[in-house]
Scaffold this motif. Structure first.
Motif, PDB file in Angstrom:
ATOM      1  N   ILE A 105      -1.207   2.383   4.006  1.00 49.55           N
ATOM      2  CA  ILE A 105      -0.130   1.482   4.421  1.00 49.55           C
ATOM      3  C   ILE A 105      -0.312   1.076   5.879  1.00 49.55           C
ATOM      4  CG2 ILE A 105       2.358   1.333   4.828  1.00 49.55           C
ATOM      5  CD1 ILE A 105       2.630   3.334   2.420  1.00 49.55           C
ATOM      6  N   GLU A 106      -0.671   2.032   6.716  1.00 49.74           N
ATOM      7  CA  GLU A 106      -0.868   1.731   8.133  1.00 49.74           C
ATOM      8  C   GLU A 106      -2.071   0.814   8.335  1.00 49.74           C
ATOM      9  OE1 GLU A 106       0.006   1.507  12.074  1.00 49.74           O
ATOM     10  OE2 GLU A 106       1.229   2.281  10.429  1.00 49.74           O
ATOM     11  N   ILE A 107      -3.140   0.993   7.561  1.00 51.69           N
ATOM     12  CA  ILE A 107      -4.287   0.083   7.644  1.00 51.69           C
ATOM     13  C   ILE A 107      -3.844  -1.339   7.324  1.00 51.69           C
ATOM     14  CG2 ILE A 107      -6.465  -0.571   6.520  1.00 51.69           C
ATOM     15  CD1 ILE A 107      -7.021   2.444   6.209  1.00 51.69           C
ATOM     16  N   ALA A 108      -3.045  -1.518   6.262  1.00 49.96           N
ATOM     17  CA  ALA A 108      -2.570  -2.852   5.897  1.00 49.96           C
ATOM     18  C   ALA A 108      -1.743  -3.460   7.031  1.00 49.96           C
ATOM     19  CB  ALA A 108      -1.747  -2.771   4.614  1.00 49.96           C
ATOM     20  N   ARG A 109      -0.885  -2.686   7.659  1.00 48.92           N
ATOM     21  CA  ARG A 109      -0.068  -3.196   8.765  1.00 48.92           C
ATOM     22  C   ARG A 109      -0.952  -3.637   9.927  1.00 48.92           C
ATOM     23  NH1 ARG A 109       3.027   0.414  11.356  1.00 48.92           N
ATOM     24  NH2 ARG A 109       4.458  -1.198  12.072  1.00 48.92           N
ATOM     25  N   ARG A 110      -1.957  -2.868  10.225  1.00 51.42           N
ATOM     26  CA  ARG A 110      -2.839  -3.222  11.347  1.00 51.42           C
ATOM     27  C   ARG A 110      -3.694  -4.432  11.021  1.00 51.42           C
ATOM     28  NH1 ARG A 110      -4.256   3.085  12.482  1.00 51.42           N
ATOM     29  NH2 ARG A 110      -2.523   3.519  13.893  1.00 51.42           N
ATOM     30  N   LEU A 111      -4.104  -4.561   9.770  1.00 48.05           N
ATOM     31  CA  LEU A 111      -4.871  -5.753   9.390  1.00 48.05           C
ATOM     32  C   LEU A 111      -4.035  -7.014   9.576  1.00 48.05           C
ATOM     33  CD1 LEU A 111      -6.848  -4.629   6.194  1.00 48.05           C
ATOM     34  CD2 LEU A 111      -7.705  -4.907   8.527  1.00 48.05           C
ATOM     35  N   GLU A 112      -2.753  -6.945   9.249  1.00 45.70           N
ATOM     36  CA  GLU A 112      -1.893  -8.102   9.493  1.00 45.70           C
ATOM     37  C   GLU A 112      -1.844  -8.429  10.979  1.00 45.70           C
ATOM     38  OE1 GLU A 112       2.554  -9.821   8.453  1.00 45.70           O
ATOM     39  OE2 GLU A 112       2.240  -7.643   8.465  1.00 45.70           O
ATOM     40  N   ARG A 113      -1.742  -7.416  11.827  1.00 37.06           N
ATOM     41  CA  ARG A 113      -1.706  -7.668  13.266  1.00 37.06           C
ATOM     42  C   ARG A 113      -3.014  -8.270  13.758  1.00 37.06           C
ATOM     43  NH1 ARG A 113       1.186  -2.597  13.525  1.00 37.06           N
ATOM     44  NH2 ARG A 113      -0.661  -1.495  14.266  1.00 37.06           N
ATOM     45  N   ILE A 114      -4.129  -7.836  13.172  1.00 35.17           N
ATOM     46  CA  ILE A 114      -5.430  -8.398  13.550  1.00 35.17           C
ATOM     47  C   ILE A 114      -5.502  -9.873  13.202  1.00 35.17           C
ATOM     48  CG2 ILE A 114      -7.898  -8.361  12.948  1.00 35.17           C
ATOM     49  CD1 ILE A 114      -7.596  -5.287  12.648  1.00 35.17           C
ATOM     50  N   GLY A 115      -4.881 -10.275  12.085  1.00 39.84           N
ATOM     51  CA  GLY A 115      -4.908 -11.671  11.670  1.00 39.84           C
ATOM     52  C   GLY A 115      -5.278 -11.897  10.231  1.00 39.84           C
ATOM     53  N   TYR A 116      -5.552 -10.831   9.476  1.00 36.55           N
ATOM     54  CA  TYR A 116      -5.888 -10.991   8.063  1.00 36.55           C
ATOM     55  C   TYR A 116      -4.730 -11.675   7.337  1.00 36.55           C
ATOM     56  CZ  TYR A 116     -10.232  -8.326   8.276  1.00 36.55           C
ATOM     57  OH  TYR A 116     -11.518  -7.917   8.548  1.00 36.55           O
ATOM     58  N   ASP A 117      -5.076 -12.513   6.362  1.00 38.82           N
ATOM     59  CA  ASP A 117      -4.094 -13.370   5.708  1.00 38.82           C
ATOM     60  C   ASP A 117      -3.521 -12.782   4.427  1.00 38.82           C
ATOM     61  OD1 ASP A 117      -4.304 -15.872   7.423  1.00 38.82           O
ATOM     62  OD2 ASP A 117      -6.399 -15.547   6.892  1.00 38.82           O
ATOM     63  N   ALA A 118      -4.127 -11.746   3.870  1.00 42.43           N
ATOM     64  CA  ALA A 118      -3.629 -11.088   2.659  1.00 42.43           C
ATOM     65  C   ALA A 118      -4.343  -9.755   2.520  1.00 42.43           C
ATOM     66  CB  ALA A 118      -3.854 -11.953   1.417  1.00 42.43           C
ATOM     67  N   VAL A 119      -3.741  -8.852   1.742  1.00 40.61           N
ATOM     68  CA  VAL A 119      -4.354  -7.546   1.506  1.00 40.61           C
ATOM     69  C   VAL A 119      -4.249  -7.201   0.023  1.00 40.61           C
ATOM     70  CG1 VAL A 119      -4.026  -6.575   3.817  1.00 40.61           C
ATOM     71  CG2 VAL A 119      -2.170  -6.411   2.135  1.00 40.61           C
ATOM     72  N   VAL A 120      -5.193  -6.365  -0.421  1.00 43.21           N
ATOM     73  CA  VAL A 120      -5.245  -5.902  -1.808  1.00 43.21           C
ATOM     74  C   VAL A 120      -5.279  -4.374  -1.787  1.00 43.21           C
ATOM     75  CG1 VAL A 120      -6.404  -6.132  -4.037  1.00 43.21           C
ATOM     76  CG2 VAL A 120      -6.668  -7.939  -2.311  1.00 43.21           C
ATOM     77  N   PRO A 121      -4.130  -3.709  -1.865  1.00 44.65           N
ATOM     78  CA  PRO A 121      -4.115  -2.244  -1.796  1.00 44.65           C
ATOM     79  C   PRO A 121      -4.622  -1.621  -3.103  1.00 44.65           C
ATOM     80  CG  PRO A 121      -1.981  -3.219  -1.185  1.00 44.65           C
ATOM     81  CD  PRO A 121      -2.778  -4.272  -1.875  1.00 44.65           C
ATOM     82  N   VAL A 122      -5.557  -0.674  -2.982  1.00 48.87           N
ATOM     83  CA  VAL A 122      -6.099   0.001  -4.164  1.00 48.87           C
ATOM     84  C   VAL A 122      -6.253   1.490  -3.881  1.00 48.87           C
ATOM     85  CG1 VAL A 122      -7.303  -2.011  -5.089  1.00 48.87           C
ATOM     86  CG2 VAL A 122      -8.498  -0.516  -3.500  1.00 48.87           C
ATOM     87  N   GLU A 123      -5.909   2.302  -4.881  1.00 52.95           N
ATOM     88  CA  GLU A 123      -6.125   3.741  -4.785  1.00 52.95           C
ATOM     89  C   GLU A 123      -7.486   4.053  -5.387  1.00 52.95           C
ATOM     90  OE1 GLU A 123      -2.816   6.444  -5.396  1.00 52.95           O
ATOM     91  OE2 GLU A 123      -1.557   4.719  -5.899  1.00 52.95           O
ATOM     92  N   THR A 124      -8.373   4.584  -4.578  1.00 53.97           N
ATOM     93  CA  THR A 124      -9.749   4.808  -4.994  1.00 53.97           C
ATOM     94  C   THR A 124     -10.270   6.095  -4.378  1.00 53.97           C
ATOM     95  OG1 THR A 124     -11.954   3.763  -5.069  1.00 53.97           O
ATOM     96  CG2 THR A 124     -10.703   3.492  -3.059  1.00 53.97           C
ATOM     97  N   SER A 125     -11.203   6.728  -5.025  1.00 58.06           N
ATOM     98  CA  SER A 125     -11.724   8.004  -4.547  1.00 58.06           C
ATOM     99  C   SER A 125     -12.666   7.801  -3.366  1.00 58.06           C
ATOM    100  CB  SER A 125     -12.456   8.714  -5.692  1.00 58.06           C
ATOM    101  OG  SER A 125     -12.982   9.954  -5.253  1.00 58.06           O
ATOM    102  N   VAL A 126     -13.157   8.906  -2.829  1.00 55.43           N
ATOM    103  CA  VAL A 126     -14.198   8.841  -1.803  1.00 55.43           C
ATOM    104  C   VAL A 126     -15.564   8.619  -2.440  1.00 55.43           C
ATOM    105  CG1 VAL A 126     -12.923  10.290  -0.193  1.00 55.43           C
ATOM    106  CG2 VAL A 126     -14.511  11.354  -1.813  1.00 55.43           C
TER     107      VAL A 126
END
Length: 448
Positions: A256-277
């Motif tokens: 969630i925090e990565i998505a918030r920071r990407l918006e601040r950087i300027g990214y126009d949309a995000v696709v959140p996915v739960e994925t393993s390492v």
């Protein structure tokens, strides 16, 4: 609340509706027939009314970095210019197309594909840091083979510039946007994840520093493309094995925090996915693909990929075990998407296990009491089963209703495992293909 048929704007580009084809392996390569292969794969979805097509992961460098056979490289401006024929065809149907950019890093074929390693002995894997001990143990056991080249600081900037150059070529070829592959164990996830990133320079050491690579990639893209929309997958490593096997990973809150920071950087949309390492069935989920593993025509390709019959059987056994852990939970990224959407103002795209029109409506907040979980809904494997799926899901007029439509895809994964052997991504399940034929004869895929 919006419906699936309503338009949406991403970074100034209007998408005609809220259904998108999520990135898939097209297995088109870069040969003389690559553009025709991509047109044959992607155009049917646009012709069926799908608003946005995300072309599957393409590699930003000329060698190394491919996670699977047949991936397309976009480092060559002359080749990418030829892709204008593809973008023109998508635009002819009123659709939009984004290009997904990727580099596999430690997930590349030079790690896991036995025949490829023999044919390219000098190739090293690009690495964010020294591989974690879990991967080194698999190397010692002979399942993987690591000869990593840990990127120096200047080399990280060079790699980000390659993303920017590829985006510039794509914009010139008519692509409407750029999609950064930030999950599925590609090198972007490797920068973001504390499981992989143990760097001590400006690209590691804290959550903010681990995000810096995506910030530099964004700057490089902006420098070369102007205002073209840029979006990214955002990983949460919640399906990863528990401690003590994996202690350092991205939590849901981290994602969630990565998505918030990407918006601040300027990214126009995000696709959140739960994925393993790891590159495992948390990416696709569903059933064990017994038909694919038993296919006689694919055995030679499996042997080449995994290093012989014994290792092939061991991989198949691991695949069977994973199928028990990662079952086909409906809309498995919904909770993550919903929480991200509560914290950002840019569009949130949801994908992963979405199989019913009614489910799509609920995710968009249409007709339910809950707030929307997302702004667009995407499907991937169902397009292998039904290339013109949009015609069945999208309503042509106000008098029609398709709220009870369910896709034909059975999440059996018989389409995915053969790609390790270099086979194209197509549906191989007779019951599904038979039903598609019936629908075709009934005119279910006619559109417009």
């Amino acid at each position: 609340m919006p419906t699936l048929e309503n338009p949406l704007e991403i970074g100034g580009v209007e998408i005609p509706n809220r259904l998108y084809r999520a990135p898939l392996l097209e297995c088109a390569g870069n040969g003389s027939d690559a553009v025709e292969t991509l047109i044959a794969d992607l155009e049917p979805a646009a012709a069926s009314g799908v608003g946005l097509l995300c072309q599957g992961a393409t590699i930003v460098r000329g060698e190394g970095g491919c996670a699977a056979p047949g991936m397309t490289r976009v480092h060559d401006p002359e080749f990418v210019a030829r892709l204008s024929r593809l973008t023109d065809r998508i635009h002819d149907h009123g659709g939009r197309i984004f290009l997904q950019l990727e580099h596999g890093g430690l997930r590349s074929m030079e790690t896991w594909h036995a025949e490829f390693r023999r044919e390219h002995p000098a190739l090293e894997q690009l690495a964010v840091s020294r591989p974690p001990w879990q991967l080194r143990a698999l190397d010692r056991a002979g399942f993987l083979e690591y000869d990593p080249h840990v990127l120096a600081t200047e080399e990280v900037y060079d790699l980000a510039a390659d993303f920017g150059r590829a985006a510039g070529y794509a914009a010139d070829a008519g692509y409407d946007g750029i999609h950064i592959a930030g999950a599925n164990m590609g090198i972007v996830q490797q920068f973001l994840s504390p499981f992989y990133n143990r760097r001590e320079d400006e690209f590691g050491g804290s959550p903010e520093a681990r995000l810096r690579f995506l910030a530099v990639v964004y700057e490089e893209i902006r420098e070369r493309t102007g205002e073209i929309p840029v979006m990214a997958k955002v990983p949460a490593e919640t399906p990863a094995p528990p401690a003590p096997l994996v202690r350092r990973k991205l939590s849901l809150e981290d994602g969630i925090e990565i998505a918030r920071r990407l918006e601040r950087i300027g990214y126009d949309a995000v696709v959140p996915v739960e994925t393993s390492v790891a590159w495992d069935m948390s990416i696709a989920r569903g059933e064990y693909p017994d038909r694919a593993w038993a296919n006689e025509a694919l055995q030679e390709g499996y042997d080449a990929a995994f290093g012989g019959p014994l290792r092939k059987r061991l991989v198949a056994a691991a695949n069977r075990a994973e199928a028990l852990v990662y079952d086909a939970e409906p809309a498995w990224n919904e909770a993550f998407c919903r929480r991200v959407r509560e914290r950002v103002s840019i569009p949130v795209l949801a994908e992963g296990g979405i199989r019913e029109r009614g489910q799509m409506d609920r995710l968009l907040g249409d007709g339910g009491g809950d707030a929307p979980a997302c702004d667009m809904v995407g499907l991937a494997r169902p397009f292998y089963a039904e290339p013109r799926l949009g015609a069945r899901l999208l309503e042509d007029d106000a008098a029609s209703t398709k709220r009870d439509v369910r896709v034909l895809c059975e999440s059996c994964n018989n389409c995915t495992v053969p790609q390790a052997a270099g086979a194209p991504g197509i549906c191989r399940t007779p019951s599904v293909l038979g039903r598609r034929g019936e629908l075709e004869r009934a005119g279910a895929y006619d559109h417009g």
